[in-house]
Design an enzyme around this catalytic site. Sequence first.
Site, PDB file in Angstrom:
ATOM      1  N   SER A 168       0.811  -1.210   0.000  1.00 54.55           N
ATOM      2  CA  SER A 168       0.000   0.000   0.000  1.00 54.55           C
ATOM      3  C   SER A 168       0.854   1.274   0.000  1.00 54.55           C
ATOM      4  O   SER A 168       1.600   1.529  -0.931  1.00 54.55           O
ATOM      5  CB  SER A 168      -0.964  -0.035   1.179  1.00 54.55           C
ATOM      6  OG  SER A 168      -1.897   0.999   1.107  1.00 54.55           O
ATOM      7  N   ASP A 183      -1.107   1.645  -4.067  1.00 55.33           N
ATOM      8  CA  ASP A 183      -1.977   0.596  -4.596  1.00 55.33           C
ATOM      9  C   ASP A 183      -3.359   1.113  -4.971  1.00 55.33           C
ATOM     10  O   ASP A 183      -4.234   0.330  -5.345  1.00 55.33           O
ATOM     11  CB  ASP A 183      -2.083  -0.579  -3.620  1.00 55.33           C
ATOM     12  CG  ASP A 183      -2.912  -0.254  -2.381  1.00 55.33           C
ATOM     13  OD1 ASP A 183      -2.961   0.924  -1.993  1.00 55.33           O
ATOM     14  OD2 ASP A 183      -3.500  -1.190  -1.812  1.00 55.33           O
ATOM     15  N   ASP A 227      -2.514   6.581  -3.529  1.00 57.34           N
ATOM     16  CA  ASP A 227      -1.333   5.947  -2.938  1.00 57.34           C
ATOM     17  C   ASP A 227      -0.862   4.812  -3.843  1.00 57.34           C
ATOM     18  O   ASP A 227      -1.406   4.590  -4.925  1.00 57.34           O
ATOM     19  CB  ASP A 227      -1.607   5.473  -1.507  1.00 57.34           C
ATOM     20  CG  ASP A 227      -2.569   4.301  -1.442  1.00 57.34           C
ATOM     21  OD1 ASP A 227      -3.338   4.104  -2.406  1.00 57.34           O
ATOM     22  OD2 ASP A 227      -2.566   3.568  -0.438  1.00 57.34           O
ATOM     23  N   ASP A 253      -5.916   2.566  -3.312  1.00 55.97           N
ATOM     24  CA  ASP A 253      -7.134   2.501  -2.497  1.00 55.97           C
ATOM     25  C   ASP A 253      -7.301   3.714  -1.594  1.00 55.97           C
ATOM     26  O   ASP A 253      -8.286   3.818  -0.867  1.00 55.97           O
ATOM     27  CB  ASP A 253      -7.213   1.205  -1.695  1.00 55.97           C
ATOM     28  CG  ASP A 253      -6.091   1.043  -0.672  1.00 55.97           C
ATOM     29  OD1 ASP A 253      -5.204   1.921  -0.607  1.00 55.97           O
ATOM     30  OD2 ASP A 253      -6.087   0.037   0.056  1.00 55.97           O
TER      31      ASP A 253
END
Length: 448
Positions: free
Chosen positions: A99, A240, A238, A242
Amino acid sequence: MRKYFGTDGIRGKVGTAPITPEFMLKLGWAAGQVFKEHDKKILIGKDTRISGYMFESALESGIVAAGADVRLVGPMPTPAIAYLTRTFRASAGIVISASHNPYTDNGIKFFSAEGGKISDEIEERIEYFLEQPMEVVESSLIGRAKRIDDAAGRYIEYCKGTFPIGLQLSGLKIVVDCADGATYHVAPRVFSELGADVIPIGINPDGLNINEFCGATKPELLRKNVLAEEADLGIALDGDGDRLILVDRHGVVRDGDDILYIIANHLMRTGRFSGGVVGTLMSNFGLELAFSETGIGFSRAAVGDRYVNEKLMQHGWVLGGEPSGHIVCRSITTTGDGIIAALQVLRAMVEEDKALDELLVGLVKFPQKLKNIRVAKRFIPNEEPALQKAIAVANERLNGLGRVLLRASGTEPLIRVMVEGRDDETVDELVEYLVDEVNAVVESKSRV
């Protein structure tokens, strides 16, 4: 208590157990054992960090050794894996990502066949098989692996389909920061194909620069570009994809609380809102007050998008999120999705013909300060007598006009100290007081 799974899957430093190729091989095999009972197909996606290729191969080998099939989609946003898992009727989706963490970290997230986070029971079953000896199925039963070449195009069309037909983003100049992460080849196309003048940044991943001085966790680069380009809006995702953080035309950074306020009030004004909004323990008290004044219900969940999702399902509500930028629009998708949330804000801007800052009139936030303390070993602050006393002292000082929160991070070896109050001076003093108290506990533990 689970041995490997935390609040958001399995995460850690690459090369340090459990984030090793050997473990990922066994994890793939364990996941294959669990999910092949429902369907033989498991989807695997990843972000752009260099170790993702190594772990993708290891997971693939373990899954097919268990007798399950694999579908590889390459670098794709985490919410895209949730969507594609549903549309491909896979039994599970796996995301290789840490992430918002630096490239030196990596991790694994699982999605169910319905596109939600897997249950505690499923995590426990996977951990059960992790402790069993690995046995390869008979050769004729070994799973097959295929690559899905049109995954990005499928997800782009899905995102665009959540925006009303006939509504255009033409006339809007938008800077989009993809954090050199998984949205680099997706997000700019979504907004430009809907008509916006898009200035993309953070779209040159090299495996090492994900989240580096850019993206939702470091929006200063986006802020500078919005001001330099005289843009109407800045969108920061960000690594990834999400999380979503916005920057308005004046260069002011707007977090997840601001985004929730805009979306909820626009839904209310257009007659499409029902129920309430779920925030977290970190949500600003000003957001709660603002919702109470407009008649919108508000409930707090534990920190983590899975807990936001759980509370939304409990209440039967459809909108929730965190100040960090995880925004869940359950009427549209099953998990936090930065692109989808950005489109909801853009819809409000276009339909109400207002700038981002104009949509935030009525939201007055309390001063809030957060400090992170790195620790060698996680502990639960609220279970420490010394910190219980310190929290009581801080709450007495706030006299009901603020909040104190000490908690252990679920993804990093950190103790987070948050204070919220009516004035900056009191907040600053109490944060420093609590940080000193936490450090004293950390030091005493190191001597044991």
